[in-house]
Scaffold this motif. Sequence first.
Motif, PDB file in Angstrom:
ATOM      1  N   ILE A  56      23.502  46.708  52.792  1.00  0.00           N
ATOM      2  CA  ILE A  56      24.101  47.808  53.572  1.00  0.00           C
ATOM      3  C   ILE A  56      25.424  48.242  52.933  1.00  0.00           C
ATOM      4  O   ILE A  56      25.732  49.444  52.855  1.00  0.00           O
ATOM      5  CB  ILE A  56      24.309  47.371  55.035  1.00  0.00           C
ATOM      6  N   ALA A  57      26.211  47.262  52.456  1.00  0.00           N
ATOM      7  CA  ALA A  57      27.490  47.597  51.819  1.00  0.00           C
ATOM      8  C   ALA A  57      27.282  48.405  50.543  1.00  0.00           C
ATOM      9  O   ALA A  57      28.116  49.244  50.190  1.00  0.00           O
ATOM     10  CB  ALA A  57      28.266  46.319  51.517  1.00  0.00           C
ATOM     11  N   LEU A  58      26.161  48.173  49.850  1.00  0.00           N
ATOM     12  CA  LEU A  58      25.901  48.894  48.597  1.00  0.00           C
ATOM     13  C   LEU A  58      25.803  50.394  48.840  1.00  0.00           C
ATOM     14  O   LEU A  58      26.279  51.194  48.020  1.00  0.00           O
ATOM     15  CB  LEU A  58      24.610  48.368  47.960  1.00  0.00           C
ATOM     16  N   GLN A  59      25.213  50.782  49.964  1.00  0.00           N
ATOM     17  CA  GLN A  59      25.087  52.207  50.273  1.00  0.00           C
ATOM     18  C   GLN A  59      26.452  52.871  50.423  1.00  0.00           C
ATOM     19  O   GLN A  59      26.621  54.047  50.084  1.00  0.00           O
ATOM     20  CB  GLN A  59      24.276  52.383  51.556  1.00  0.00           C
ATOM     21  N   ALA A  60      27.426  52.114  50.921  1.00  0.00           N
ATOM     22  CA  ALA A  60      28.760  52.681  51.137  1.00  0.00           C
ATOM     23  C   ALA A  60      29.567  52.797  49.846  1.00  0.00           C
ATOM     24  O   ALA A  60      30.649  53.398  49.847  1.00  0.00           O
ATOM     25  CB  ALA A  60      29.534  51.827  52.142  1.00  0.00           C
ATOM     26  N   THR A  61      29.064  52.222  48.739  1.00  0.00           N
ATOM     27  CA  THR A  61      29.813  52.282  47.474  1.00  0.00           C
ATOM     28  C   THR A  61      29.460  53.502  46.641  1.00  0.00           C
ATOM     29  O   THR A  61      30.162  53.799  45.670  1.00  0.00           O
ATOM     30  CB  THR A  61      29.545  51.024  46.632  1.00  0.00           C
ATOM     31  N   TRP A  62      28.372  54.203  46.991  1.00  0.00           N
ATOM     32  CA  TRP A  62      27.979  55.348  46.169  1.00  0.00           C
ATOM     33  C   TRP A  62      29.062  56.406  46.140  1.00  0.00           C
ATOM     34  O   TRP A  62      29.625  56.773  47.172  1.00  0.00           O
ATOM     35  CB  TRP A  62      26.682  55.967  46.694  1.00  0.00           C
ATOM     36  N   ASN A  63      29.354  56.882  44.926  1.00  0.00           N
ATOM     37  CA  ASN A  63      30.344  57.950  44.722  1.00  0.00           C
ATOM     38  C   ASN A  63      31.726  57.582  45.245  1.00  0.00           C
ATOM     39  O   ASN A  63      32.532  58.456  45.583  1.00  0.00           O
ATOM     40  CB  ASN A  63      29.883  59.258  45.386  1.00  0.00           C
ATOM     41  N   GLN A  64      31.990  56.289  45.330  1.00  0.00           N
ATOM     42  CA  GLN A  64      33.297  55.817  45.771  1.00  0.00           C
ATOM     43  C   GLN A  64      33.979  55.074  44.614  1.00  0.00           C
ATOM     44  O   GLN A  64      33.312  54.369  43.857  1.00  0.00           O
ATOM     45  CB  GLN A  64      33.156  54.865  46.969  1.00  0.00           C
ATOM     46  N   PRO A  65      35.295  55.235  44.458  1.00  0.00           N
ATOM     47  CA  PRO A  65      35.984  54.493  43.390  1.00  0.00           C
ATOM     48  C   PRO A  65      35.996  52.995  43.684  1.00  0.00           C
ATOM     49  O   PRO A  65      35.904  52.563  44.837  1.00  0.00           O
ATOM     50  CB  PRO A  65      37.409  55.074  43.425  1.00  0.00           C
ATOM     51  N   ALA A  66      36.091  52.220  42.621  1.00  0.00           N
ATOM     52  CA  ALA A  66      36.136  50.765  42.771  1.00  0.00           C
ATOM     53  C   ALA A  66      37.407  50.348  43.501  1.00  0.00           C
ATOM     54  O   ALA A  66      38.465  50.962  43.338  1.00  0.00           O
ATOM     55  CB  ALA A  66      36.065  50.093  41.403  1.00  0.00           C
ATOM     56  N   GLN A  67      37.290  49.313  44.310  1.00  0.00           N
ATOM     57  CA  GLN A  67      38.440  48.787  45.039  1.00  0.00           C
ATOM     58  C   GLN A  67      38.720  47.357  44.571  1.00  0.00           C
ATOM     59  O   GLN A  67      37.833  46.660  44.094  1.00  0.00           O
ATOM     60  CB  GLN A  67      38.156  48.773  46.542  1.00  0.00           C
ATOM     61  N   GLU A  68      39.975  46.972  44.702  1.00  0.00           N
ATOM     62  CA  GLU A  68      40.361  45.603  44.372  1.00  0.00           C
ATOM     63  C   GLU A  68      40.939  44.925  45.609  1.00  0.00           C
ATOM     64  O   GLU A  68      41.731  45.525  46.337  1.00  0.00           O
ATOM     65  CB  GLU A  68      41.383  45.576  43.235  1.00  0.00           C
ATOM     66  N   VAL A  69      40.521  43.692  45.821  1.00  0.00           N
ATOM     67  CA  VAL A  69      41.045  42.879  46.918  1.00  0.00           C
ATOM     68  C   VAL A  69      41.771  41.692  46.301  1.00  0.00           C
ATOM     69  O   VAL A  69      41.216  41.007  45.418  1.00  0.00           O
ATOM     70  CB  VAL A  69      39.909  42.391  47.845  1.00  0.00           C
ATOM     71  N   PHE A  70      43.004  41.449  46.739  1.00  0.00           N
ATOM     72  CA  PHE A  70      43.803  40.358  46.179  1.00  0.00           C
ATOM     73  C   PHE A  70      44.025  39.282  47.243  1.00  0.00           C
ATOM     74  O   PHE A  70      44.444  39.576  48.361  1.00  0.00           O
ATOM     75  CB  PHE A  70      45.155  40.879  45.684  1.00  0.00           C
ATOM     76  N   ILE A  71      43.715  38.049  46.873  1.00  0.00           N
ATOM     77  CA  ILE A  71      43.913  36.907  47.764  1.00  0.00           C
ATOM     78  C   ILE A  71      44.929  35.974  47.100  1.00  0.00           C
ATOM     79  O   ILE A  71      44.614  35.309  46.118  1.00  0.00           O
ATOM     80  CB  ILE A  71      42.588  36.154  48.011  1.00  0.00           C
ATOM     81  N   PRO A  72      46.189  35.934  47.577  1.00  0.00           N
ATOM     82  CA  PRO A  72      47.200  35.055  46.962  1.00  0.00           C
ATOM     83  C   PRO A  72      46.779  33.586  47.047  1.00  0.00           C
ATOM     84  O   PRO A  72      46.284  33.128  48.079  1.00  0.00           O
ATOM     85  CB  PRO A  72      48.452  35.320  47.804  1.00  0.00           C
ATOM     86  N   TRP A  73      46.969  32.875  45.942  1.00  0.00           N
ATOM     87  CA  TRP A  73      46.583  31.471  45.927  1.00  0.00           C
ATOM     88  C   TRP A  73      47.737  30.578  45.457  1.00  0.00           C
ATOM     89  O   TRP A  73      48.159  29.670  46.148  1.00  0.00           O
ATOM     90  CB  TRP A  73      45.349  31.260  45.037  1.00  0.00           C
ATOM     91  N   LEU A  74      48.283  30.873  44.272  1.00  0.00           N
ATOM     92  CA  LEU A  74      49.339  30.023  43.728  1.00  0.00           C
ATOM     93  C   LEU A  74      50.256  30.856  42.848  1.00  0.00           C
ATOM     94  O   LEU A  74      49.797  31.613  42.009  1.00  0.00           O
ATOM     95  CB  LEU A  74      48.728  28.867  42.911  1.00  0.00           C
ATOM     96  N   SER A  75      51.566  30.717  43.065  1.00  0.00           N
ATOM     97  CA  SER A  75      52.544  31.397  42.230  1.00  0.00           C
ATOM     98  C   SER A  75      53.704  30.447  42.002  1.00  0.00           C
ATOM     99  O   SER A  75      54.457  30.123  42.928  1.00  0.00           O
ATOM    100  CB  SER A  75      53.029  32.693  42.901  1.00  0.00           C
ATOM    101  N   THR A  76      53.826  29.989  40.751  1.00  0.00           N
ATOM    102  CA  THR A  76      54.884  29.025  40.439  1.00  0.00           C
ATOM    103  C   THR A  76      55.180  29.051  38.945  1.00  0.00           C
ATOM    104  O   THR A  76      54.282  29.283  38.120  1.00  0.00           O
ATOM    105  CB  THR A  76      54.455  27.600  40.842  1.00  0.00           C
ATOM    106  N   ALA A  77      56.432  28.847  38.607  1.00  0.00           N
ATOM    107  CA  ALA A  77      56.892  28.730  37.219  1.00  0.00           C
ATOM    108  C   ALA A  77      56.427  29.910  36.365  1.00  0.00           C
ATOM    109  O   ALA A  77      56.034  29.756  35.213  1.00  0.00           O
ATOM    110  CB  ALA A  77      56.391  27.423  36.607  1.00  0.00           C
TER     111      ALA A  77
END
Length: 400
Positions: A56-77
């Motif tokens: 079902i989600a595939l149908q909503a991607t037609w003619n739509q720009p790609a999206q990015e989802v960011f999930i913070p995990w680790l940030s150090t040094a």
Amino acid sequence: MAQFLLETVWLVPCYALIGGLLAVPWSPGIIRKTGPRPAGYVNLVMTFLAFVHSAIALQATWNQPAQEVFIPWLSTAGLDLTIALDISSVSVGALVVITGLNLLAQIYAIGYMEMDWGWGRFYSLLGLFEAGLCALALCNNLFFSYVILEVLTLGTYLLVGLWFSQPLVVSGARDAFLTKRVGDLFLLMGVLALWPLAGTWSYPELAKWAATANVNPTTMALVGLALIAGPMGKCAQFPLHLWLDEAMEGPVPSTILRNSVVVASGAWVLIKLQPVLSISPIVSSAMVAIGVVTALGASLIAIAQIDLKRCQSYSVSAYMGLVFIAVGVQQYETALLLVLTHAISAALLVMSTGGIIWNSITQDVTQLGGLWTRRPISAIAFIVGTLGLIGFPPLGSFWA
């Protein structure tokens, strides 16, 4: 509804992971009263939900720009390890292929492994496999792609070695694991060496860096060769090709996934890295050479085999060789289409082969014949799968 499912499509790998975890209690020694069959049904339901969600989600991607989802995990040094996910028609389409083929493989396994004592463990590992493949399809970061490939290597070892009381199964699982480890070790070197050069592991940022990169040719050649070593092992390319042949000792239902989408996991990373690899002409030439040698050599070996499953294992290596050639000549769209079309045709061939072996009690090609008159449905499926691989119009490989 479709838009909401698209925004939450990153949950698709969780369906399979939950199904795999729920199947664990039915492994030998934990739950005995009900028998192991509920493990299969639980996984089947979760995989069906994942397939419906992604379709079902595939149908909503037609003619739509790609999206990015960011999930913070680790940030150090100075090191930022954020999980980046790519939500596009290509990645969601890959989810549909993976979940759809796994759904068919699980339905197939219910009949094929009806009396098998490792039922619960088998379905748990199938859930792990599906979760890893779905996560790899969505992953937009080289470092986390490497981590997922390591999980898939472990999953291959455990699935191939499901019947661990048989010596050939144990040796096949061990050789598959060790062969892949060789490629993975060089891949890790390439991943770590790429960070000080590009300062990022994000695929889109790597593509932008590659467009204007000014790197020492020798350094880039060594890094590029290390980066293609991992996909060589995953895609069973020469000289890391023998593991796929020995992995045929595992259950046929797991071979459906391994010959269709698991071998393509390395090709998927290779396609994502194509802008970086194209910086060095040496690396591009190496990919073409590896693909040509594997495509020709594996085809000749397949012709000489009398074991039906081994014929198919070498045909998979040969087909992945075409993908290496496509990436080497910078035709990444062709490579992507080859990967997706091969997955469906190869899965159909393996399912047809499993039915033939299960009914005929033999894998010797010289002892098989008269399939059309005895089992016409299996014959039709086998012919369609073969035509899908050889580029017969209007099937998928023809367009690739």
